[in-house]
Design a protein around this motif. Structure first.
Motif, PDB file in Angstrom:
ATOM      1  N   ALA A 209     -33.779 125.126 -55.774  1.00  0.00           N
ATOM      2  CA  ALA A 209     -34.948 124.248 -55.792  1.00  0.00           C
ATOM      3  C   ALA A 209     -35.603 124.374 -57.159  1.00  0.00           C
ATOM      4  N   ARG A 210     -35.637 123.291 -57.897  1.00  0.00           N
ATOM      5  CA  ARG A 210     -36.183 123.293 -59.248  1.00  0.00           C
ATOM      6  C   ARG A 210     -37.690 123.013 -59.220  1.00  0.00           C
ATOM      7  N   PRO A 211     -38.452 123.517 -60.191  1.00  0.00           N
ATOM      8  CA  PRO A 211     -39.903 123.284 -60.214  1.00  0.00           C
ATOM      9  C   PRO A 211     -40.282 121.808 -60.261  1.00  0.00           C
ATOM     10  N   THR A 212     -39.373 120.958 -60.747  1.00  0.00           N
ATOM     11  CA  THR A 212     -39.638 119.525 -60.832  1.00  0.00           C
ATOM     12  C   THR A 212     -39.535 118.807 -59.495  1.00  0.00           C
ATOM     13  N   GLY A 213     -38.913 119.457 -58.506  1.00  0.00           N
ATOM     14  CA  GLY A 213     -38.624 118.796 -57.238  1.00  0.00           C
ATOM     15  C   GLY A 213     -37.179 118.357 -57.122  1.00  0.00           C
ATOM     16  N   ALA A 214     -36.379 118.584 -58.162  1.00  0.00           N
ATOM     17  CA  ALA A 214     -34.950 118.286 -58.100  1.00  0.00           C
ATOM     18  C   ALA A 214     -34.203 119.429 -57.421  1.00  0.00           C
ATOM     19  N   LEU A 215     -33.083 119.096 -56.797  1.00  0.00           N
ATOM     20  CA  LEU A 215     -32.226 120.082 -56.140  1.00  0.00           C
ATOM     21  C   LEU A 215     -30.923 120.184 -56.921  1.00  0.00           C
ATOM     22  N   TRP A 216     -30.484 121.414 -57.199  1.00  0.00           N
ATOM     23  CA  TRP A 216     -29.290 121.639 -58.013  1.00  0.00           C
ATOM     24  C   TRP A 216     -28.262 122.423 -57.215  1.00  0.00           C
ATOM     25  N   TRP A 217     -27.063 121.861 -57.116  1.00  0.00           N
ATOM     26  CA  TRP A 217     -25.920 122.528 -56.502  1.00  0.00           C
ATOM     27  C   TRP A 217     -24.975 122.878 -57.647  1.00  0.00           C
ATOM     28  N   GLN A 218     -25.082 124.084 -58.149  1.00  0.00           N
ATOM     29  CA  GLN A 218     -24.383 124.462 -59.370  1.00  0.00           C
ATOM     30  C   GLN A 218     -22.875 124.427 -59.211  1.00  0.00           C
TER      31      GLN A 218
ATOM     32  N   ALA B  57     -20.936 122.647 -57.437  1.00  0.00           N
ATOM     33  CA  ALA B  57     -20.395 121.287 -57.441  1.00  0.00           C
ATOM     34  C   ALA B  57     -20.923 120.447 -58.595  1.00  0.00           C
ATOM     35  N   ALA B  58     -21.836 121.013 -59.387  1.00  0.00           N
ATOM     36  CA  ALA B  58     -22.478 120.295 -60.501  1.00  0.00           C
ATOM     37  C   ALA B  58     -23.127 118.993 -60.017  1.00  0.00           C
ATOM     38  N   ILE B  59     -23.838 119.099 -58.878  1.00  0.00           N
ATOM     39  CA  ILE B  59     -24.537 117.947 -58.308  1.00  0.00           C
ATOM     40  C   ILE B  59     -26.039 118.141 -58.464  1.00  0.00           C
ATOM     41  N   LEU B  60     -26.687 117.155 -59.059  1.00  0.00           N
ATOM     42  CA  LEU B  60     -28.146 117.101 -59.144  1.00  0.00           C
ATOM     43  C   LEU B  60     -28.630 116.063 -58.146  1.00  0.00           C
ATOM     44  N   CYS B  61     -29.608 116.426 -57.342  1.00  0.00           N
ATOM     45  CA  CYS B  61     -30.105 115.542 -56.290  1.00  0.00           C
ATOM     46  C   CYS B  61     -31.613 115.369 -56.431  1.00  0.00           C
TER      47      CYS B  61
ATOM     48  N   ILE C  70     -31.399 116.339 -66.415  1.00  0.00           N
ATOM     49  CA  ILE C  70     -29.993 116.067 -66.718  1.00  0.00           C
ATOM     50  C   ILE C  70     -29.577 116.772 -68.008  1.00  0.00           C
ATOM     51  N   GLU C  71     -30.442 116.758 -69.002  1.00  0.00           N
ATOM     52  CA  GLU C  71     -30.134 117.438 -70.256  1.00  0.00           C
ATOM     53  C   GLU C  71     -30.000 118.944 -70.043  1.00  0.00           C
ATOM     54  N   ALA C  72     -30.830 119.499 -69.179  1.00  0.00           N
ATOM     55  CA  ALA C  72     -30.804 120.943 -68.946  1.00  0.00           C
ATOM     56  C   ALA C  72     -29.586 121.387 -68.141  1.00  0.00           C
ATOM     57  N   LEU C  73     -29.110 120.543 -67.225  1.00  0.00           N
ATOM     58  CA  LEU C  73     -28.106 120.970 -66.258  1.00  0.00           C
ATOM     59  C   LEU C  73     -26.727 120.347 -66.456  1.00  0.00           C
ATOM     60  N   SER C  74     -26.646 119.213 -67.138  1.00  0.00           N
ATOM     61  CA  SER C  74     -25.374 118.507 -67.354  1.00  0.00           C
ATOM     62  C   SER C  74     -24.603 118.295 -66.049  1.00  0.00           C
ATOM     63  N   PRO C  75     -25.199 117.632 -65.069  1.00  0.00           N
ATOM     64  CA  PRO C  75     -24.496 117.429 -63.799  1.00  0.00           C
ATOM     65  C   PRO C  75     -23.322 116.471 -63.950  1.00  0.00           C
ATOM     66  N   ARG C  76     -22.296 116.683 -63.128  1.00  0.00           N
ATOM     67  CA  ARG C  76     -21.195 115.728 -63.051  1.00  0.00           C
ATOM     68  C   ARG C  76     -21.547 114.561 -62.134  1.00  0.00           C
TER      69      ARG C  76
ATOM     70  N   GLY D  16     -21.186 108.682 -68.307  1.00  0.00           N
ATOM     71  CA  GLY D  16     -20.369 109.886 -68.293  1.00  0.00           C
ATOM     72  C   GLY D  16     -20.445 110.719 -67.042  1.00  0.00           C
ATOM     73  N   ARG D  17     -21.067 110.228 -65.991  1.00  0.00           N
ATOM     74  CA  ARG D  17     -21.168 110.995 -64.740  1.00  0.00           C
ATOM     75  C   ARG D  17     -21.156 110.034 -63.555  1.00  0.00           C
ATOM     76  N   ARG D  18     -20.870 110.566 -62.385  1.00  0.00           N
ATOM     77  CA  ARG D  18     -20.952 109.742 -61.181  1.00  0.00           C
ATOM     78  C   ARG D  18     -22.406 109.663 -60.733  1.00  0.00           C
ATOM     79  N   TRP D  19     -22.830 108.456 -60.408  1.00  0.00           N
ATOM     80  CA  TRP D  19     -24.223 108.226 -60.005  1.00  0.00           C
ATOM     81  C   TRP D  19     -24.222 107.516 -58.657  1.00  0.00           C
ATOM     82  N   ILE D  20     -24.889 108.090 -57.681  1.00  0.00           N
ATOM     83  CA  ILE D  20     -24.873 107.527 -56.324  1.00  0.00           C
ATOM     84  C   ILE D  20     -26.291 107.185 -55.899  1.00  0.00           C
ATOM     85  N   TRP D  21     -26.495 105.924 -55.533  1.00  0.00           N
ATOM     86  CA  TRP D  21     -27.755 105.470 -54.940  1.00  0.00           C
ATOM     87  C   TRP D  21     -27.597 105.481 -53.423  1.00  0.00           C
TER      88      TRP D  21
END
Length: 225
Positions: free
Chosen positions: A15-24, A26-30, A66-72, A104-109
């Motif tokens: 759980a990131r301070p911004t409210g984003a969720l990071w699954w390291q 799998a390199a998924i940012l949610c 995105i810059e900090a984590l470089s998610p796929r 350069g990454r997969r983006w899912i809406w």
């Protein structure tokens, strides 16, 4: 610690301070509930006039993550736009910013109740996303919570500190399901003491407050929002 790590159905998440969720692994940012174009939608419908800066602010915050984590992969958990017309009304600067974030990454809406049918703005459009034991959707399903990650409710909580009472957006999780706070700049919130949220979680549930750093408090506590 700036962020908080927790386990969800055997998966290590952050759980990131911004409210984003990071699954390291799998390199998924949610992120949930961006509500891009809210000011434009309110003005279009004759509502409260707000400064039209929330889209740029929200995209800038997302760009920093995105810059900090470089998610796929980036998964946006629904209500990414305040309505489908808000997506069509994006100005050129916002479109360029969004295109740069997607490159350069997969983006899912994921479809939300505000934006069930988005125009073609790039990325993939899905009702829900399954990755390993986790299911990403917009609204939590009370009887289908194992490994569920969702948004929609914009949870927030107030806690008493030495400086007085503070209210912050928060994650809520109990090891089986997690609900993310709204990531968008112009978004309200629902108290974690509301029965709609309390009824979704087990007795071990916690709220993870966002802000400069995360902090964890029990969901079923004396905290009020």
């Amino acid at each position: 610690m700036l962020h908080t790590e927790f386990m969800l159905s055997g998966i290590a998440l952050t759980a990131r301070p911004t409210g984003a969720l990071w699954w390291q692994e799998a390199a998924i940012l949610c992120v949930a509930d961006l509500h891009l174009g809210k000011a434009e939608r309110l003005a279009r419908r004759g509502g409260t006039l707000l400064p039209p800066y929330e889209t740029a602010e929200t995209l800038a915050r997302l760009a920093t993550e995105i810059e900090a984590l470089s998610p796929r992969t980036v998964i946006c958990l629904g209500d990414s736009f305040d309505d489908p017309e808000s997506a069509r009304q994006l100005d050129e600067e916002a479109r360029r910013s969004l295109a740069g974030l997607m490159a350069g990454r997969r983006w899912i809406w994921v479809a939300g109740n505000h934006d069930p049918n988005l125009p073609d703005i790039g990325g993939s459009h899905m009702e829900e996303v399954l990755r390993g034991p986790l299911t990403f959707r917009h609204i939590a399903r009370p009887r289908d919570g194992m490994g569920e990650v969702s948004g929609h409710y914009h949870p927030k909580i107030s806690v008493q500190t030495r400086a007085g009472q503070v209210t912050r957006p928060c994650f809520v999780q109990d090891g089986q399901r997690a609900i993310l706070p709204a990531f968008g700049a112009y978004t309200g919130g629902l108290s974690c003491t509301d029965p709609a949220l309390q009824g979704l979680f087990g007795p071990e549930a916690v709220c993870i407050l966002t802000g400069r750093a995360t902090a964890t408090v029990p969901l079923k506590s004396r905290a009020t929002a």
